[in-house]
Design a protein around this motif. Structure first.
Motif, mmCIF file in Angstrom:
data_model
loop_
_atom_site.group_PDB
_atom_site.id
_atom_site.type_symbol
_atom_site.label_atom_id
_atom_site.label_comp_id
_atom_site.label_asym_id
_atom_site.label_seq_id
_atom_site.Cartn_x
_atom_site.Cartn_y
_atom_site.Cartn_z
ATOM 1 N N VAL A 138 6.834 -7.858 -0.178
ATOM 2 C CA VAL A 138 7.672 -6.741 -0.614
ATOM 3 C C VAL A 138 7.061 -6.057 -1.833
ATOM 4 O O VAL A 138 7.125 -4.835 -1.975
ATOM 5 C CB VAL A 138 9.102 -7.245 -0.933
ATOM 6 N N ALA A 139 6.473 -6.839 -2.721
ATOM 7 C CA ALA A 139 5.967 -6.302 -3.983
ATOM 8 C C ALA A 139 4.862 -5.272 -3.794
ATOM 9 O O ALA A 139 4.693 -4.388 -4.640
ATOM 10 C CB ALA A 139 5.464 -7.446 -4.862
ATOM 11 N N ASP A 140 4.103 -5.370 -2.708
ATOM 12 C CA ASP A 140 3.012 -4.420 -2.467
ATOM 13 C C ASP A 140 3.339 -3.397 -1.387
ATOM 14 O O ASP A 140 2.730 -2.328 -1.345
ATOM 15 C CB ASP A 140 1.738 -5.175 -2.063
ATOM 16 N N PRO A 261 3.855 5.530 -5.492
ATOM 17 C CA PRO A 261 3.752 5.013 -4.122
ATOM 18 C C PRO A 261 3.464 3.526 -4.093
ATOM 19 O O PRO A 261 3.042 2.929 -5.085
ATOM 20 C CB PRO A 261 2.584 5.814 -3.530
ATOM 21 N N ALA A 262 3.692 2.932 -2.935
ATOM 22 C CA ALA A 262 3.453 1.499 -2.770
ATOM 23 C C ALA A 262 1.978 1.184 -2.966
ATOM 24 O O ALA A 262 1.097 1.994 -2.674
ATOM 25 C CB ALA A 262 3.897 1.054 -1.382
ATOM 26 N N ALA A 402 -9.132 -10.612 -12.171
ATOM 27 C CA ALA A 402 -9.629 -11.311 -10.982
ATOM 28 C C ALA A 402 -8.949 -10.870 -9.695
ATOM 29 O O ALA A 402 -9.548 -10.979 -8.614
ATOM 30 C CB ALA A 402 -9.447 -12.824 -11.158
ATOM 31 N N VAL A 403 -7.709 -10.393 -9.784
ATOM 32 C CA VAL A 403 -6.940 -10.079 -8.570
ATOM 33 C C VAL A 403 -7.174 -8.634 -8.154
ATOM 34 O O VAL A 403 -7.008 -7.716 -8.964
ATOM 35 C CB VAL A 403 -5.432 -10.313 -8.812
ATOM 36 N N PRO A 404 -7.550 -8.385 -6.894
ATOM 37 C CA PRO A 404 -7.729 -7.011 -6.426
ATOM 38 C C PRO A 404 -6.432 -6.220 -6.526
ATOM 39 O O PRO A 404 -5.337 -6.773 -6.397
ATOM 40 C CB PRO A 404 -8.152 -7.179 -4.953
ATOM 41 N N GLU A 405 -6.567 -4.926 -6.769
ATOM 42 C CA GLU A 405 -5.409 -4.044 -6.937
ATOM 43 C C GLU A 405 -4.390 -4.175 -5.814
ATOM 44 O O GLU A 405 -3.195 -4.277 -6.042
ATOM 45 C CB GLU A 405 -5.916 -2.601 -7.041
ATOM 46 N N GLU A 406 -4.886 -4.199 -4.559
ATOM 47 C CA GLU A 406 -3.963 -4.191 -3.417
ATOM 48 C C GLU A 406 -3.222 -5.508 -3.238
ATOM 49 O O GLU A 406 -2.276 -5.581 -2.443
ATOM 50 C CB GLU A 406 -4.725 -3.843 -2.131
ATOM 51 N N LEU A 407 -3.636 -6.548 -3.949
ATOM 52 C CA LEU A 407 -2.971 -7.860 -3.831
ATOM 53 C C LEU A 407 -2.159 -8.230 -5.062
ATOM 54 O O LEU A 407 -1.575 -9.311 -5.115
ATOM 55 C CB LEU A 407 -4.022 -8.954 -3.598
ATOM 56 N N ARG A 408 -2.110 -7.363 -6.051
ATOM 57 C CA ARG A 408 -1.503 -7.752 -7.319
ATOM 58 C C ARG A 408 -0.039 -8.139 -7.195
ATOM 59 O O ARG A 408 0.401 -9.116 -7.796
ATOM 60 C CB ARG A 408 -1.650 -6.624 -8.337
#
Length: 485
Positions: A138-140, A261-262, A402-408
């Motif tokens: 849901v968060a992304d 946006p998401a 370390a975390v990619p933007e799309e997975l944050r």
């Protein structure tokens, strides 16, 4: 918690209080995308009226900070959107703490069962893993503001049903589980959204630090406020008041933050459960992210032992309720003091340098419990253990790098869920061990075992460092030589 001055890639330049007038950006909430230094094109409402080209390649960091620019924690509070998030966080936290206390009293009044009363507290931790794992997507997948407001409204609705006279005890416990399942989604989404409001550099780290300080303080203040409320009104009356705190939090987030946006393009497509689990697998499969996540989790799992066993330890050393209160407050006080000092005084590069040594030594003060000290030395040990949590400020920066933007969103939701879960497990294991071993030995043993585990993680974190080392540069010129908050 804004920066000011020219902002390089990833800094929250467009989030700082804008000039008045029709060209100023609308004050709406963090969702997911554009403050990060990817090359993604910004959405129209994100356009910066001061610098109309937010391309990260065209923004150069200021080499000399403006003396009039806010620094440190003051810089974070200069960001209008963060002020709304901060106030909403405070209200939501107080609502959670007071409702937990009041609900525990209500369940005990209805049943007379200490087990069910204690279970009410336990249900605040157990569903975190479920909610944080199954609903992390849901968060992304959805705009952050929408997710945050919806979570607050769900909590307000659950609490409103709790106060109805006809709600059975089973229903109260089920509603408690639902609120707890929503919490990691809310927290993870907010953590990811802070990178949109503050950028993913030093302002983000200080913003996270402030929210942690509020969380520690709210536990102390919230139980006091809850106790005072219960002395003046019934348990249902106290719970009713928390409906208002959740609604106020929702209003602050809705009207005080931007609609972006998401973060993920998946939108409503695909199964949420599949997306959430796939995100968790991707995050945990990355050796670097996994090591950093465990560095958040493992020390927290062992450091809760003295808090979980505070009452039996007070009985073991023969002290009264006042001393028990000191034992419960000592560690949060140490944590808050250390967090304020590290965030306000130490430069970002130094915060990064202390991460591993402070993490490695953070549990060692609790070894003092092995000698069964009196109340004074016990409080000193707990304060020092609280100070050991100061490594988390630098670790926040490593993790967001370390975390990619799309997975944050998913990564931070999983981080929150795991943190709450391991603390619950740590408390349970400490209680189980204390059935067979003296309390002071359990706490000292937890410190030794936890230190050994942390040393293994410290080595793994070193082995997974990027070739250029953890990123410690400050993206915000105003904070480049920060020495005060």
């Amino acid at each position: 918690m804004p920066s000011n001055s020219p902002a390089p890639a990833g800094s929250p330049r467009d989030a700082v209080d804008p000039p008045s007038g029709p060209t100023g950006p609308s004050p709406h909430h963090p969702s997911a995308a554009n403050a990060h230094p990817t090359g993604a094109a910004p959405s129209p409402e994100r356009a910066d009226p001061i610098d109309p080209n937010p391309s990260p390649t065209l923004r150069a960091p200021a080499s000399v900070p403006d003396p009039g620019t806010p620094r440190g924690y003051r810089a974070v509070f200069a960001v209008r959107e963060f002020r709304a998030v901060f106030a909403a966080h405070l209200l939501s936290l107080l609502g959670v703490v007071v409702s937990e206390l009041a609900l525990t009293v209500l369940v005990y009044d209805l049943t007379g069962s200490p087990l069910l009363s204690a279970l009410t507290f336990a249900l605040g931790l157990l569903p975190y893993l479920v909610g944080g794992t199954l609903f992390a997507g849901v968060a992304d997948r959805y705009p952050a503001r929408r997710v945050l407001v919806t979570c607050d409204l769900i909590c307000a609705g659950c609490v409103a049903v709790m106060v109805l006279p006809g709600t059975p005890v089973g229903g109260l416990l089920a509603l408690r589980c639902l609120v707890a399942s929503v919490s990691p989604v809310f927290t993870g989404t907010r953590m990811a959204a802070l990178t949109d409001i503050l950028g993913d550099g030093d302002l983000y780290v200080l913003g996270r630090s402030l929210l942690r300080i509020v969380s520690q303080s709210a536990m102390l203040i919230g139980f006091g406020v809850g106790g005072a409320l219960l002395a003046a009104v019934s348990a249902r009356g106290a719970i009713t008041i928390t409906v208002g705190t959740f609604l106020c939090s929702a209003a602050l987030l809705r009207f005080g933050t931007r609609d972006r946006p998401a973060r993920s393009g998946s939108g409503a497509g695909g199964a949420l459960l599949k997306d959430s689990l796939a995100g968790a697998r991707t995050v945990l499969a990355d050796r670097r992210i996994r090591a950093l996540m465990l560095l958040f989790w493992l020390p927290a799992m062992f450091v809760v032992a003295p808090e979980a066993l505070a009452a039996p330890y007070a009985d073991e050393i023969g002290v009264g309720p006042a001393a028990l209160g000191l034992l419960m407050c000592a560690m949060p006080v140490g944590h808050i003091g250390a967090e304020l000092y590290v965030g306000a005084v130490l430069a970002p590069r130094l915060r990064s340098r202390i991460v591993l040594p402070v993490a490695a030594a953070g549990l060692l003060p609790l070894v003092l419990y092995g000698f069964r000290p009196g109340i004074v030395l016990s409080v000193v040990a707990l304060v020092l253990a609280g100070v050991g949590a100061a490594y988390v400020i630098g670790l926040d920066q490593w993790f967001v790098d370390a975390v990619p933007e799309e997975l944050r969103g998913r990564a931070m939701t999983l981080l929150t869920a795991g943190l709450m879960t391991v603390q619950g497990i740590g408390m349970a294991l400490a209680g189980l061990a204390a059935e067979f071993v003296p309390v002071h030995q359990v706490v000292a043993g937890a410190a030794v075992i936890g230190t050994v585990c942390t040393l293994v993680l410290v080595r793994e974190a070193r082995n997974t460092e990027p070739a250029h080392g953890p990123r410690t540069e400050v993206r915000d010129g105003a904070d480049q030589h920060m020495t005060s908050g």
